[in-house]
Every structure is written in C-alpha cells, then in structure tokens.
Design a protein around this motif. Structure first.
Motif: not given
Lengths: 413, 413
Positions: B114-140
């Motif tokens: 199976t092949i998947r593509v992911v576009d993580w949410a808010d990697e930059e943290g530019a607006r709220f200062g919290r980078s890697l938002f989506g991937s950290s939620a994914f990673a717990g």
C-alpha cells in the motif's frame, strides 16, 4: 547669615509632594506638571525684592539688581525625566533660590553685583529627545530647523508643545539677550555616578563636561537558519557586534577618565532559530580631552571595520550626536575647591560625564563651574535617586560659600 | 514508467500562483490560504484510484491500496511560513504525489504494498509557535495541555483556529490510528542550508535530525548612566552576553557538525545613554549525537556563569524547548544513497539541522529516511528560496527510485 539648608530640603520635599507620584518625579518639560512646578517656584519669590520673567526660550529668570549690573547667575532645571528622582535639577534651582534669599537678606536687597537665578527649560529632553533646550537657545547653539520635525510619542510636535507654553519656536534665539552683563555661572548638581560615594567624599569641584561622540553602528551579515548553516558558513552580524562591545572597554581603558558604552543592541530577525543578519548598536564615548575623544572614536571605527571583515560582515556608522569637551574656568574651579574645603575635610576634582546646562553657558566663554554632591549608589533618573541629608546640607553651605567667593571675584575685576 | 519531474514543477508553479503573492508563499497553517492549497491538492487526486481523508489532527492522507496492507508513506507539508518560498514542504508533497501517480500507473492501481501520501498539518508552527503539530499528534508526542494557551498575534487561540478547521483539540491524539501497517516513511526536502551547494552536489541522504537544546538566557547587571559611571564600576549585562555570543563558537567548534546560535539579544533599558542592566538572549544548540549535545549545553551553562561572575552579573537559564537527536534508518540511508548515485555522480550523507515531520515518524521506530536537494545560497523561509530546475528534476527521479527500492525492501520482509 548663612543659607539655611533646611529651607532647601523643605522646598525639595514640598515640590516632590506637588509634582511627583509613587513612581517618582513627573515634571517632564512642556507638560502641565512642569508648568505647575514653575508656578510653585514663582510663588516662592513673593516676599523677595526681585524681578521675574520667562525669556524667549521659556527659561525662567529671577533677578536681584545689585550695585553693579554685572551679574552672577546660579541655575539648574526644574524639569525631570518621567519617574525621575527628587534631586536631579531641582536641587540646583532650590539651592540657588536659598542662596539668593540669603544674599538679599545680607545685603538688604542690594548686593554689590547683580544676582540671578535661572531655571532652564527642558534640560532633560525627555519628551522630544532634545536635551539642553533652553540653555542652548540662550547660548545660540539651538537647532530650530532640525528640531522642527521632533514629535513626542503621541505625535505632538515640539513646535506645538512650545506654542502651548507661549514659546514661539522661531524666536527662541532671542533668549540670548539674557547673556548681557553675565559675569559668572554656578550650578550645583548631584553627581549621578558612584565616584564620590566610593571615595567617601560629599562634594567635588567639576572640571568640565566631557565631550561626547554618540553613534549608531549597524553590522550587516547574512540571516541564516540556525540548524542548517554550518558555523564556518556564517556571516553573523551579532558576532561582529559582540566583539566591538568587548573591545570598547580596552579602548576606554587606555585613558583614565574615558567611558565607552554600548547601550542598545537590536538583532534582526531576532528569533531563536536564525543567525543574526543585521545587528543595530549604539556607541556613546566620552572624555574631557578632545584629542583623547577623537582617538577613541577613531579606534572604535577601526575596530568595527576589522571585526566586520573578520566575520564576513559590513558595517555602517551614522552620527547620532556629538559635543566637544567643555572645560570649566580654572579660577572658579579653585574657588569651588576652597568652598568645599571649608565644609568638608577633603575636596576632589572630577569631570562630569553627563551634560549639564552649565556646559552651554561655558561654551560662550562665561566663567563657569559646577559643584557635585555625592549620589547614593550612583543612581539617578529613577525614583530611588538619593543623597544623604547631611551631604545635602554640606552642599548648600558650600555652594553659598562658592557664590560669595565668586561675587567677590567679580567685584574685584 | 518514471515519475515525470515536469509534472512536479508545473504543480509547484500552479500552487505558488494560487497561494503566493509578491512577498512569497502565504500558506500559513489554519488560514484560508492553507485550506485553499489543500483543496487544490485534493482536486489533483480526481483521476487517481485513491481514498482520501483528513485524520483527527488535520493531516491529509491519500491511500492507494496495495496487495499487502503494509504501507509505504511519502510525505511532507503544504503549509508555509508567511512570505515563504516556493519549495519548502510543498516540493516533498508534490513529488510524493507524482511518485504515487507513477506507481498507480505502473501497477495498474494495485501495487504490491500500500502506498500513501501524507500532507502533515502545520509543520512550520508559524502562527502559533508550535511546529510539527500534525506529525506530533500522529506520533503521540503532542502537548495538548501546553498548547491550549497558545494564541496568535490577534489573540485567537490555537484551539479556536483548529475548531474553525473542524479539528477538535482534545481528539488530535486519535491521529495515531494512521500508524497502522506503516512500514516505512520517506520525505524529500530542500536542504535549507549551504552545504550541498558548497560541495557542488545536487542531493544528499539525510542521516537523521539533530537534537536541539533551546534556551532563554538572561544576564542581570546594573543599569547605570553612560556618562557618570566609570568603566571599573560597571556591571554590564551586555558584556557578559557578548562574551557568551563569542564563546558558543568555540563550544560548537569542538565537534564537526555542531551548531550553536545566539539569535536574539535584547538590551534593557536599551538606550544610548545607559549601561545595559539586563540582557535577554536566546541560545539554540544542535547536534546529531546526544552526548555531544549534552556536553555543549553544559559548556554553555558553565561559560555563562563564569562570564556573569567576571562581569559582576548574575544569569538565569530557562528552557524554551528541546528534542533529542533522531537518527534515521541505516538501511534506508543506504537505499537513499543508492538512488542518488543512479542519477548523480556522487552522493553525500549529512544530518539535518532543521527539524522535519520525518523526525516525529522516526521517533516511533518506523524505518525512515529523508533526501535533501540542494538549496541555492542556503536560503529558505524567504521568497528568494530557490533550487536549480535541473536539481529538482534529479530529485524527483532519485526520490522515485528510493520509493521503489523501499517498496521492494518492505515486500521482501
């Protein structure tokens, strides 16, 4: 009869109660609180045989006509910085008033030379960034064209603020008429530094005001990502600025009374994850010797260019302001020391790092001297600014003696 | 059939025209422009035999079901910083999409895994200062309690901004369901640094992401008048900070890939006429080796205390953020180098200084590797961010080869 130091201290406290709050003195020039302070001062003249008027630049002059028209002027300033101390400026004005009162009494309203008290307008420049406003107008070193664009934080122009105080900006140079018959100028001020406290002395004769070279220095490097840019690839504008911040101590250290200060550093973009691409700094250099000051300025320039080159950066200098060193009058310095030694075991001679209205008067060639009284912890421009009451009392006594000696010196000329 | 680099470049240009302006890319996460970019991306899936959904943290997943449920995930992020570049993040997503499209075609819609593509949410943290938002939620490794108080410049909370994007802050941890069957993760990204350009190489295999120690360091001295305070009486907080700004270069210099950055310096009161009483600085330290990183952190602390003491100051440290070094998978690093050598004369291995979503995936123990393509002048997070078209074309080709090799490796397990 001697001047009464208790009158000075009572007046200082009364003024502070009237124009200060729990954050400190609030007599910023060209504000209602300043006007209130000046009205209070004029009310103190009621029972004295004097003439009072404001000159074209808003300086407040009190005159006790003497046998000779030649005048001895005693002065300082009632204005303060925001949240200022209870002594800076007003100690000098209120001591001058007390000495003036004592002379009026001693000579039955007719001293041998004319005695004047001046409260200079806006010494601090706290609101518009233009210090020594009134005394420079008096001295003819005003800068009307440059000052016309000055505004306060609310966008009110200096010109409008002056107009509200019945001062016409275009006419402030007319304050020069007050120079007529001026024979000597004396000013008492708190030291605003730690030297006398460290030496355990109450008073000093001031030898002059140091010249100042004040510049903005901007280092240009390359903004870069803090994670992805190897150390060897960086053009770090902060590194160049940091080297200069340290080097200025060696530059000042070559000379005994020199000071060099980097007071402001701003980093751009100024974020934790970026190498600094632009670093804006300020440098303030002072010395009483014009050649030493010029050498320090040259050495700082050379160092900044060397550091910029070593860090792969460039550097731009722009002058903020400068003034030459202004030595006070040798004989009046001697008289000041004599007066101090009559009230204290030892005297001391020192230059003033801060500027004072006395510098503007001395520039004219008028014989001038200042007396410093010790500041506790060297702190001023702050509500905790203070001086021991016993030192204030010695200061009033010594300043009265200095004024009397100066009056005799004028009379003898 | 090979992935077609021209498709990727055309898509990058189309996306930039849609979501950028003359100041650069404007796809800040949780803003309408970001939503627009993501809708555009979904529209590109129309003719592909795929499933698409957003997970509980707003990550965007595209799935092409294979013979095996075990999945190869290719990803990056569509969000940008304000005034960002045309490549950061979206190069990875759009290359992933093209490789995905090529596989769908090659395997007639049914690849072996199976092949998947992911576009993580808010990697930059530019607006709220919290980078890697989506991937950290994914990673717990998300931090809901700490993030609840985050606000943007207008005072809008992160929680409200998430709600406007149909994301319930309390449920973002449910993104962990996407981990199921995950066998490997690959990410292509621009280097964002000058190393490959200096070496004259188009591509590198990334060995891992450096650990980061990020601290606020505040030096406390004594504010003093620049004119009246002798050099020997000063407790200059800037001097202590300047010494640290220079010392961190020696600390980083002991190790070959280490970096230490003082990115922000603030001086208080920060005026030309006052010795700096308080100096607030930031320090960012990075290395791929945890022991080296810990040593650098300790050395910087020791140096700061030594300098503070020498300058009559005190110093306080407070942690802003830290993350351990995250090494990538040794075999995938080998495969990445193999792929690079099939399109370019030489490969190179290097750690990533910047963090990436791949770090969050690798922390889970999922075999992960990244590929870097050269950045011109090492510049990113800026509209002048760029990479040569020929290097972008090599990158798409090499990344396709890496994905194919990784798929075979998964299949063979």
């Amino acid at each position: 009869m001697p001047a009464n130091p208790q009158n000075v201290i009572a007046n200082l406290k009364e003024l502070h109660a009237l124009t200060g709050d729990d954050r400190g003195a609030q007599r910023v020039a060209f504000t209602p609180m300043w006007t209130k302070a000046r009205e209070w001062f004029v009310s103190k003249l009621k029972e004295l045989p004097v003439e009072h008027h404001f000159d074209a630049a808003g300086n407040s002059w009190v005159t006790l006509a003497g046998v000779s028209a030649r005048s001895l002027v005693l002065g300082s300033h009632l204005d303060s910085v925001p949240n200022g101390g209870w002594l800076d400026g007003c100690l000098g004005v209120l001591t001058a008033l007390e000495v003036f009162r004592a002379f009026a009494e001693d000579y039955n309203g007719r001293p041998p030379v004319t005695i004047r008290v001046v409260d200079w307008a806006d010494e601090e420049g706290a609101r518009f960034g233009r210090s020594l406003f009134g005394s420079s107008a008096f001295a003819g070193t005003h800068s009307i064209a440059a000052d016309r664009s000055r505004t306060d934080r609310e966008g009110i122009t200096l010109e409008d603020a002056l107009r509200a105080c019945q001062i016409d900006m275009d006419k402030i140079g007319n304050a020069s008429v007050e120079r007529e018959h001026l024979a000597a100028y004396l000013e008492l001020h708190i030291e605003q530094g730690p030297v006398l406290e460290r030496m355990g002395l109450p008073l000093a004769a001031v030898t002059g005001t140091k010249g100042v070279e004040r510049h903005s220095i901007v280092f240009h490097g390359q903004e870069a990502h803090s994670g992805s840019t190897p150390m060897s690839d960086r053009r770090d504008a902060l590194a160049a600025a940091a080297r200069l911040a340290l080097e200025i101590r060696s530059i000042a250290g070559k000379h005994s009374d020199s000071v060099c200060t980097m007071g402001s550093v701003k980093t751009f973009p100024g974020i934790v994850t970026a190498v600094v691409g632009r670093c804006e700094t300020t440098l303030d250099q002072r010395d009483l010797d014009a050649e030493v000051l010029a050498a320090m300025y040259r050495e700082a320039q050379e160092a900044s260019h060397r550091f910029a080159a070593q860090e792969g950066c460039t550097v731009d200098w722009s002058k903020i302001w400068s003034i030459e060193p202004i030595p006070f009058h040798p004989h009046l310095i001697d008289l000041c020391e004599e007066a101090i030694r009559e009230v204290a075991p030892r005297s001391h001679r020192m230059p003033s790092g801060p500027l004072h209205d006395a510098a503007e008067v001395a520039r004219l060639g008028v014989p001038t001297v200042m007396m410093f009284v010790q500041s506790l912890k060297g702190i001023s421009h702050n509500k905790i600014e203070d001086t021991r009451i016993e030192d204030l009392m010695l200061a009033v006594d010594a300043f009265h003696r200095l004024a009397a000696k100066t009056m005799q010196w004028i009379e003898a000329q």
